[in-house]
Each structure stands twice: as structure tokens, then as C-alpha cells.
Design an enzyme around this catalytic site. Structure first.
Site, short mmCIF file in Angstrom:
data_model
loop_
_atom_site.label_atom_id
_atom_site.label_comp_id
_atom_site.label_asym_id
_atom_site.label_seq_id
_atom_site.Cartn_x
_atom_site.Cartn_y
_atom_site.Cartn_z
N TYR A 53 0.78 -1.24 -0.21
CA TYR A 53 -0.22 0.19 0.06
C TYR A 53 0.62 1.65 0.22
CZ TYR A 53 -3.49 -3.20 1.45
OH TYR A 53 -4.97 -4.07 2.13
N GLY A 243 -16.71 0.27 -2.84
CA GLY A 243 -17.61 1.85 -2.53
C GLY A 243 -19.07 1.70 -3.37
N LEU A 245 -21.60 -0.70 -2.88
CA LEU A 245 -23.08 -0.68 -2.20
C LEU A 245 -23.25 0.69 -1.65
CD1 LEU A 245 -21.67 -4.13 -0.93
CD2 LEU A 245 -24.13 -3.07 -2.40
N THR A 246 -22.28 2.20 -1.90
CA THR A 246 -22.89 2.99 -1.57
C THR A 246 -23.95 3.92 -1.97
OG1 THR A 246 -21.24 4.92 -2.85
CG2 THR A 246 -20.91 4.02 -0.28
N GLY A 247 -24.15 3.50 -3.71
CA GLY A 247 -24.40 4.00 -4.77
C GLY A 247 -24.27 5.16 -5.40
#
Length: 350
Positions: A53, A243, A245-247
Site C-alpha cells: 500500500y 464503494g 454499495l454506497t450507490g
């Protein structure tokens, strides 16, 4: 905050694990400091990082996240004991990390020392293998028929796994790591490591972190069943499907600074027509029950039998607060029924 056992280690980890892979690209040191302080103040004691990372992974971003965590630890040495710190050694395939070579026992020893230096700590609580040397059904390679398991030389990989365990044992004996875990591996991988550790009296696998969400539940129930009965902690990563599923990506939206606005190593493989439909369905369920879409997805993940701690990540404090609040929720039978009606229609949308 609720806590759960980390396998057989004797450690109790918060049901929320703070993922840090955005620190160094999407977030700077000041952002990380704020997130660390908020997490600790709210009972989160489990932090996850990796030598690879920040993301997207590049030669320039390599090691940046560990360095940021090390900076905070250097300024707060008395608080090291508040954190169960997990990091990972990268598997093969990245030319700028050990020339793209496989994980070996010797590589573990070298990589642990390098991580300790960047983290500015004397020990790592959980040292994980980021992905196995053999090709596994992860990172967009999970659709049936994509890879051939028969092409794998079982004996050769078992020998590699034994060598890795011996390297881990050296690090544990030296006090550099306390426990080890897997990531992006399979049921066979878990059980072969257990078999080898039992046969040769070597460290036992404590945990596995795999991608898991309402959009990507391939481990449920079979691999999770194995984890439950073998006392291996199951740690979902990307519970919001990067991200989705946050819409926030509905209708092709790409908010500035969001994950999907960055180049991805395997492309945006989660961006499919079925994902669009599934996420729209989950957003509707969340609205119906007075929840945000992120809260719904995270609370669902937390209540899955066998999940030990869910790895979340955020690029802003507001996002982090919203995500953490999900773990105080108990989804009713009515909510779960509505969720499963969408899940049955789109069980594997990418």
C-alpha cells in the site's frame, strides 16, 4: 464496540478493522492521524495495512501507508499497545517488489524487517500473506472456469508453503511477529497450512481476509464454514465492493477522488450492468428502512455467521463515522428479508 476472538490467538479484535490502503495516495498524514484518533476513541483496536500500500499499487506508492502509520507511532509510542496491527507481504507479480518473485521463507524474514522499519515498531501482531504463490480465484479471477486448479503442482506448492511457515516461525521466535494469517486464499490453502503446521509443529494460521460483500459472497457458506470449525478468523475486505454499495457510482457517476476515478490494476471489473441493478435494489431497501446504503451493506456483513471483523476504509472522517455507525445496528428480520430478495436475484453480479 463489540469484539471477537482472532482465531486461537487469544487476541480480541474489534468487529470493525480500520483498513488503511488509501493513506499515501488519497489521504495524507494529517488525514490518517485524524482517522487513527477517531478509531481508537471509538473502540477500534484492529488496524490493517500492507507493504504494497497505498493503492493503486505502484513503485512510487509502495510502502507509503506503513510509513504513515509509523510516523504516527513514532509520535505516540506509549499507545502501541492499544493497537492490534496487521500487515501483509505481497505475493508474486509486482516487478518492483522482490523482482516479482514468489513468497519464500527468506522473503518473509526480509519483508518483516522492512515493514518493522517503516512502521517504526518492534513487532507486528498479525502478519499476512497478501495472496498465494499459486493463482487463486480472487482479483477478478473468481468466475467459474477462469483458472484451472488441475494445472497446479500440489507438491511443489505444499513445499513452498512449508518453507514460508518456517520463515514465519523464525520471525515469531525472534519476537518480530506474534501471529500469521492468509489473504485472498482458498479453503484448500487454509487447510494445507493447518496440515503442515500440525505435522511440523509450526505456527498455525490465525485468520484469512478475503473480498466479501453483498455483491461478492463466493466464500459464503463453504469457506466460512471451514473457518468456523477450524477456528480461523474470517475478515472480509471491500465490504462495500470498492464503494459500489454506497450507490455513489450509479448511473456511471465517478465522484472526484473516489476509488473508481483512479486507474485499477485489474480494471473496473465490478462495474457491470448487473452490479448497477443490484446496487439500485439495495439502495431502495436502505431507503425503505431509513438507512444509508453503506450502513445497510456493512451491517449485513457484520451479522453473517462466521464473520469475525470487517475491514472498512474511508477517505474522509464523515465516511468513517457513517461506516462505524453501521456496526451498532441490528438488522430486523424484515430488513434481512428485503436484502435477501435482492441477493437472490443478483447473487453474483460481477
Amino acid at each position: 464496540m463489540k469484539y471477537a476472538p482472532l482465531g486461537r490467538t487469544g487476541l480480541e479484535v474489534s468487529r470493525v478493522c480500520l483498513g488503511t490502503m488509501t493513506w499515501g495516495t488519497q489521504n495524507n498524514q494529517a488525514d490518517a492521524d485524524i482517522q487513527i484518533e477517531y478509531a481508537l476513541a471509538n473502540g477500534i483496536n484492529f488496524f490493517d495495512t500492507a507493504e504494497m500500500y497505498s493503492v493503486p499499487p505502484t513503485a512510487e506508492s509502495y510502502g507509503k501507508t506503513e510509513t504513515i502509520i509509523g510516523d504516527w507511532l513514532s509520535r505516540n509510542p506509549s499507545r502501541r499497545g492499544e493497537i492490534i496491527l496487521a500487515t501483509k507481504i505481497a505475493g508474486p507479480g509486482l516487478h518492483y517488489i522482490r523482482d516479482g518473485g514468489p513468497i519464500t521463507g527468506d522473503a518473509v524474514v526480509v519483508a518483516v524487517d522492512a515493514s518493522l522499519k517503516r512502521l517504526q515498531t518492534d513487532y507486528i501482531d498479525l502478519y499476512q500473506l497478501h495472496w498465494p504463490n499459486r493463482t487463486s480465484p480472487h482479483f477478478a479471477k473468481h468466475f467459474p472456469g477462469h483458472i484451472s486448479f488441475s494445472d497446479v503442482d500440489r507438491e511443489a506448492h505444499s513445499a513452498q508453503m512449508l518453507d514460508i511457515l518456517q520463515g514465519i516461525a523464525k520471525c515469531i521466535k525472534a519476537g518480530k511477529i506474534r501471529h500469521f494469517g492468509l489473504s485472498d486464499d482458498t479453503t484448500w490453502g487454509i487447510n494445507e497450512y493447518i496440515r503442515l503446521s500440525d505435522k511440523y509443529d509450526l505456527p498455525r494460521v490465525a485468520s484469512i481476509q478475503n473480498e466479501f460483500s453483498l455483491l461478492h459472497a463466493k466464500d459464503w457458506p463453504y469457506l466460512i464454514e471451514n473457518c468456523v470449525h477450524e477456528d480461523v478468523a474470517y475478515l472480509p475486505w471491500s465490504p462495500l465492493a470498492a464503494g459500489a454499495l454506497t450507490g455513489k457510482y450509479l448511473g456511471g457517476a465517478r465522484p472526484e477522488g473516489s476509488r473508481w476515478s483512479f486507474a485499477q490494476r485489474n480494471g473496473l471489473f465490478r462495474d457491470t450492468d448487473l452490479v448497477e441493478k443490484a446496487v439500485s435494489g439495495y439502495v431502495d431497501v436502505a431507503k425503505k428502512h431509513g438507512l444509508s446504503a453503506a450502513q445497510l451493506a456493512l451491517a449485513w456483513c457484520d451479522q453473517v455467521d462466521g464473520v469475525s471483523s470487517t475491514i472498512i476504509g474511508a477517505t474522509s472522517l464523515d465516511q468513517l463515522k457513517e461506516d462505524v455507525s453501521a456496526f451498532d445496528l441490528a438488522l430486523s428480520d424484515d430488513v434481512l428479508a428485503d436484502v435477501m430478495s435482492v441477493f437472490r436475484e443478483y447473487p453474483a453480479p460481477f
